[in-house]
Design a protein around this motif. Structure first.
Motif, short mmCIF file in Angstrom:
data_model
loop_
_atom_site.label_atom_id
_atom_site.label_comp_id
_atom_site.label_asym_id
_atom_site.label_seq_id
_atom_site.Cartn_x
_atom_site.Cartn_y
_atom_site.Cartn_z
N ILE A 406 54.46 -73.31 42.94
CA ILE A 406 55.11 -72.96 43.75
C ILE A 406 56.33 -72.46 44.09
CG2 ILE A 406 55.37 -74.17 46.16
CD1 ILE A 406 52.46 -75.09 46.19
N PRO A 407 56.95 -70.76 44.50
CA PRO A 407 57.83 -71.35 44.53
C PRO A 407 59.65 -72.17 44.96
CG PRO A 407 57.30 -69.51 45.82
CD PRO A 407 55.82 -70.57 45.38
N LEU A 408 60.67 -71.46 44.60
CA LEU A 408 61.46 -73.28 44.21
C LEU A 408 60.92 -73.93 43.09
CD1 LEU A 408 62.45 -72.91 47.82
CD2 LEU A 408 63.03 -71.05 45.76
N PHE A 412 57.02 -71.48 38.97
CA PHE A 412 56.66 -70.37 39.57
C PHE A 412 57.40 -69.34 38.63
CE2 PHE A 412 58.75 -67.52 42.98
CZ PHE A 412 57.66 -66.55 42.81
N ILE A 413 58.40 -69.62 38.38
CA ILE A 413 59.22 -68.04 37.77
C ILE A 413 58.34 -68.07 36.62
CG2 ILE A 413 61.52 -67.80 36.66
CD1 ILE A 413 61.78 -67.72 39.47
N VAL A 487 65.16 -72.89 41.35
CA VAL A 487 66.33 -72.05 42.01
C VAL A 487 67.42 -70.83 41.16
CG1 VAL A 487 68.25 -72.63 43.63
CG2 VAL A 487 65.98 -73.86 43.74
N TRP B 66 70.11 -62.22 42.38
CA TRP B 66 70.19 -63.56 42.30
C TRP B 66 69.79 -64.12 41.02
CZ3 TRP B 66 64.91 -65.75 45.06
CH2 TRP B 66 64.20 -66.31 45.36
N VAL B 139 58.77 -65.51 48.42
CA VAL B 139 59.42 -67.51 47.84
C VAL B 139 59.18 -68.20 49.11
CG1 VAL B 139 61.07 -68.70 47.23
CG2 VAL B 139 60.30 -66.77 45.71
N GLU B 142 56.03 -68.63 50.32
CA GLU B 142 55.10 -69.28 49.60
C GLU B 142 55.95 -71.38 50.29
OE1 GLU B 142 51.75 -68.44 49.41
OE2 GLU B 142 52.23 -68.69 47.25
N ALA B 143 57.06 -70.91 50.26
CA ALA B 143 58.11 -72.22 50.15
C ALA B 143 57.36 -73.02 52.26
CB ALA B 143 58.96 -72.07 49.60
N LEU B 172 47.58 -70.84 50.42
CA LEU B 172 48.29 -70.38 48.55
C LEU B 172 47.07 -69.22 47.85
CD1 LEU B 172 48.63 -73.83 46.54
CD2 LEU B 172 50.14 -71.77 47.25
#
Lengths: 504, 501
Positions: A406-408, A412-413, A487, B66, B139, B142-143, B172
């Motif tokens: 899940i992102p963050l 995920f990355i 992040v 970023w 991001v 989903e977050a 998801l």
């Protein structure tokens, strides 16, 4: 005329330091009294890892193929993998330092008078530390080895201590010993496969070095049958180590039976080393024959992702469940092997670090959930843990969320960069299966979240022990790494980019 | 720093502040949360004031590196469409906080956690509409699921854990398909113009039609789950039945709009050709949603389920307007998103108060509320009238625009869509008749009418419904240039009027 081999000690310093620490540990085990033995072992282990890491930093821009007579490569990837193993092993040792998890005297028969007296008198043996260091040295050698013999030696050096360590659990010793035996037998079997494959590759190319094999493939003069058999058998040996389907069946049993800190260490560090070597073998040695092995490895990668994710759902034991999740992650990592491009290597470097921290943290938390008989790994008894100790349960959920990608979070990355590399190399099917099995896996991770937080706890004696300082530090580091790499991944991605190269 | 970023940071700051407040002081937590959301609203007002209404380009843009190695930026900027949706979101948050003052009390965790989740969600709601970097959008997309998951699972009613799980898994799954498509377009960009996730640059790519179709589907399925379109809607009624009224408002009012917003911003902007290819299919799905949602709403015995199904019908209208591929339809759809947010918000608020007073959510348990609780009944009545798009209330304008915009290109679809209006009258009037009129059902005699706090919280929403019903111009002024840009970029022009001969 015989000339002595020339070793470049300066470039080999990291691994030599770890080996030296291990030997010192053996001496300490033999000669030091029990009062200060554990402390001394811990200091030696952590110290040698730190020193070795300092050496890694010193040589980080060195490049050489002749550091040990053409049998190891000092290049970006090997330095990165060694550094990763060292850092993860450092955290692993912090968990291992909690001696309560290990058999006081491994040689005593389970349930015997000897065992009881060993525990009562506090005669705790601490051979786990030198064993860990030996395994670490093997794990460092494995990704840097450039010929098949060195690869085999490294594989054995890293595996043998692990077989022993898997059997050292203090509680449920029979299960632990069964796991060790199973691991040993299957591991020996897979080593034989590896060796057999090496022999065929030698027969094909007349060379033991990866670059020699690559040249022979490019020249294309050899007997292709030998090449195919060689690749197939070599792959079996490697795929066994990384726990890919259909060579995965040992993983849940061993992960469940081994003492939990060892499971975490194994899951994180072995994967780094095994993938390091796998990547080098396929990228450097066999890339010219990619049309022969790519379809098979692609299939295996797809199977591994799918089976790992689906089988995890049915698990009732948290360690087995994490084992299947680690199988699924091996499948994801294999997409980096298939990608066969710089992006794939960079993504794999990032992924092993991200995955390593998360895995160590998750197993670290498993060590904390206990009842009077030791660790509780039955998932049904984890129900309602979120109410008893929200912080620990919350941290566990963080690791699960990262596993789910899940992102963050770092997971995920990692997934994103791996899939990106796979897509770039044209393996779109792998990407689609990858995202779908992520969705399946997410269901499984969420089920645990529901158990922890949304189900009313049964009246149960499960408690969360207050973590020792070292465990606390280790879990905190893992959690922070999981968030920070999620992040602001540039910190590591840029490093991975710099180090994503093989010398051939 | 762009004012959009400020708008994102404010609620987050409030959440951090809440985190240090002692758990026992629930009242303080509520006040801090309310104050934060009001300050955010004020800043959003400033932003709306500064917004150049005739400028169709992105405004208040900001872009910072970023993740450099993937060419990912923190890039935000808003056009008219994003502006009105952000405004709707920041208006609804204080309403939700004030209206549901005691909502957090039946939860598994403290009130503090509830408001932290709400404020974090507000940050993400602003961010998701403002993101101009596809990766950043993904991001946040989903977050966002995580706070909603815990809001439903931790503070909801009934089978809340299961409902939360269903919601999360559906979303998801869609999100992961979108991830595959995002990676696809990123790799294509890498081959053509260099690695980037910038929306404006990505929309200049030339993608062959079969690839475009696959990538379009990856995005569209994710958004169709979110929005929700038949047959991907089944998570919505369960979630709406289990969530607290406040969570439902944010979920249906704002979060689901991300789906329809995404169709405009990504599906049509990035893959115009594929969008045209799939238009017939999507229009059919939208029509089915309109009728299916309406029929099921008629049959609902549970009041929150009813609102959920009416929303499915309304999302059908919105999707219809978007894929009619006319600027009128698109403007109407965007306006519809805003109006639906307010009218559904009012419905959920009124229904929530009815349920909490009656301790039951079955429609048949109500009856004769008109006499017992007149203010509450009038609120519900007005919200219902807005849901059936009564002229003079805001939904009418948008529904009308959508149908007109559709008719110019797809007359038959528009005719089918119109039957949805008739059905809407049916489902709204039936529930109003059953719950507000007739003899007072035994057990309802002592229900209390709205108190001052509740009146204050719902008043602005009702006011907006009426104001935008008579005077939608400010919203349309903001929306029209943006939807014109979208249509121009997609390479479609409005059909010339055929009548008059």
């Amino acid at each position: 005329m015989f000339s002595a081999p020339v070793l470049n000690y300066s470039l080999l310093a990291p691994i030599l330091i770890v080996l030296g620490g291990a030997l010192l540990g053996v001496l300490v085990e033999a000669f030091l009294g029990k009062a200060i033995r554990a402390t001394a072992q811990l200091a030696i282990s952590l110290g040698s890892l730190v020193l070795a890491f300092a050496q890694i930093i010193r040589i980080h821009s060195e490049r050489s193929l002749t550091a040990a007579v053409n049998s190891v490569a000092i290049d970006g990837a090997s330095i990165f993998f060694q550094g990763t193993v060292l850092v993860l092993a450092f955290i692993g040792i912090l968990f291992i330092a909690d001696q309560d998890n290990f058999a006081a005297q491994a040689s005593a028969i389970p349930g015997s008078e000897e065992e009881r007296s060993a525990i009562e008198t506090g005669k705790q043996q601490t051979e786990i530390f030198p064993l860990t260091l030996f395994a670490v040295s093997g794990m460092m050698l494995f990704p840097m080895a450039t010929d098949l013999i060195t690869l085999f030696v490294a594989l054995e050096v890293l595996s043998l201590p692990l077989y022993l360590m898997a059997g050292l659990s203090r509680r449920r010793r029979l299960l632990s010993q069964e796991a060790a035996l199973k691991y040993f037998l299957l591991g020996a079997f897979s080593s034989a496969f590896f060796l057999f494959g090496s022999a065929f590759l030698y027969g094909y190319s007349g060379s033991l070095s990866l670059s020699g094999i690559a040249n022979a493939i490019t020249a294309g003069n050899g007997n292709d049958i030998f090449l195919l058999i060689g690749i197939a058998f070599l792959s079996v040996g490697l795929l066994f180590k990384v726990g890919a389907v259909p060579f995965h069946s040992w993983t849940p049993d061993v992960y469940q039976g081994a003492p939990t800190p060892i499971t975490g260490f194994m899951a994180a560090c072995t994967k780094v080393a095994a993938f390091g070597a796998t990547l080098r073998i396929f990228y450097v040695g066999l890339s010219a024959a990619q049309w022969e092995w790519k379809p098979i490895i692609t299939t295996i990668s797809i199977l591994t992702m799918a089976v790992g994710a689906i089988a995890a759902i049915a698990q009732r034991d948290v360690k087995r469940a994490l084992a299947f999740s680690s199988i699924a992650h091996a499948g994801f990592l294999l997409t980096g092997v298939i990608a066969l491009n710089k992006a794939g290597l960079q993504a794999s470097l990032f992924y092993v670090v991200a995955y390593g921290f998360t895995t160590l943290g998750a197993f670290g938390i498993v060590t904390l959930v206990r009842d009077s008989a030791g660790e509780v790994t039955d998932l049904n008894r984890w129900v309602g843990l979120g109410k008893k100790s929200p912080l620990i349960a919350g941290t566990f959920v963080l690791f699960l969320i990262s596993f789910a990608g899940i992102p963050l979070t770092s997971g995920f990355i990692g997934k994103f960069s791996l899939f990106n590399a796979a897509y770039e190399s044209g393996n779109i099917l792998v990407v689609v299966v990858g995202v779908l099995s992520s969705a399946v896996a997410a269901f499984f991770y969420l089920r645990i979240v529901v158990m922890l937080f949304f189900t009313e706890p049964a009246n149960d004696s499960v408690t969360v022990v207050i973590p020792s300082v070292m465990t606390r530090i280790a879990i905190t580091v893992c959690a922070l790494a999981t968030i920070i790499l999620g992040v602001y991944p540039s910190l590591l991605l840029n490093t991975a980019q710099t180090f994503a190269n093989f010398l051939a | 720093m762009s004012i959009v970023t400020t708008l994102e940071l404010l609620p987050l700051l409030g959440a951090v502040l809440l985190a240090v407040i002692p758990k026992s002081n629930a009242e303080l937590a509520k006040r801090v949360a309310l104050a934060t959301s009001l300050v955010t609203l004020a800043v959003a007002g400033v932003m709306a004031y500064k917004f150049q209404i005739h400028d169709s380009a992105m405004q208040f843009v900001q872009s910072n590196k970023w993740i450099a190695s993937f060419g990912i930026n923190y890039a935000v900027g808003i056009d008219g469409i994003a502006l009105v949706l952000i405004l709707m979101a920041v208006v609804l948050v204080p309403v939700v906080i004030l209206a549901g003052w005691h909502e957090s009390e039946n939860g598994k965790w403290s009130a503090k956690v509830f408001y932290i989740l709400i404020l974090v969600l507000e940050t993400m709601m602003v961010g998701v509409f403002a993101a101009t970097d596809v990766f950043l959008f993904y991001v946040i997309f989903e977050a966002m699921l995580i706070p909603v998951y815990f809001l439903i699972g931790g503070y909801g009613r009934g089978e809340r854990a299961a409902a939360a799980m269903k919601f999360l898994l559906y979303s998801l799954f869609g999100g992961l398909l979108m991830l595959a498509a995002i990676i696809g377009i990123y790799v294509i960009a890498g081959n053509q113009i260099g690695h980037t996730f910038d929306l404006a640059q990505l929309s200049t790519l030339t993608i062959d039609s079969s690839t475009q179709n696959f990538l379009f589907l990856g995005f569209f399925i994710a958004f169709a789950i979110k929005a929700p379109l038949w047959p991907l809607h089944t998570w919505l009624p369960t979630a709406a039945k289990s969530a607290t009224p406040g969570t439902s408002i944010l979920l249906l009012g704002v979060l689901d709009k991300v789906g329809t917003y995404g169709m405009i911003r990504f599906c049509i902007a990035l893959f115009p050709e594929a969008a045209k290819t799939f238009t017939p299919l999507i229009i059919v799905l939208a029509l089915i949603s309109i009728l299916y949602g309406a029929f099921l709403a008629i049959g609902q015995k549970e009041i929150n389920g009813l609102i959920a199904f009416t929303s499915i019908s309304h999302f059908g209208f919105i999707t219809l307007g978007i894929f009619a591929m006319t600027s009128q339809g698109l403007s109407g759809a965007t306006l519809y998103m805003v109006n639906h947010g307010f009218s559904t918000g009012a419905l959920f608020l009124a229904a929530g108060w009815m349920v909490s007073r009656r301790k039951s959510s079955n429609i048949e348990d109500f009856g004769g509320l008109q006499r017992v609780t007149p203010v509450l009944a009038w609120t519900f009545f007005l919200a219902g009238m807005s849901a059936l798009a009564l002229p003079g209330l805001s939904s009418f304008v948008s529904e009308f625009l959508v149908l007109v915009g559709t008719f110019t290109r797809y007359p038959i679809a528009a005719i089918f869509g119109t039957t949805g209006i008739v059905l809407a009258a049916l489902y709204v009037l039936i529930v109003i008749q059953k719950s507000l009129h007739g003899p007072t059902t035994p057990g309802n005699e002592d229900l209390k009418d709205l108190n001052l706090r509740e009146k204050i919280s719902v008043a602005p929403v009702i006011a907006l419904l009426v104001i935008f019903g008579f005077f939608p111009k400010p919203l349309l002024d903001a929306i029209n240039p943006a939807s014109q840009t979208v249509m121009t970029h997609a390479g479609v022009t409005d059909p010339a009027p055929k009548a008059g001969k």
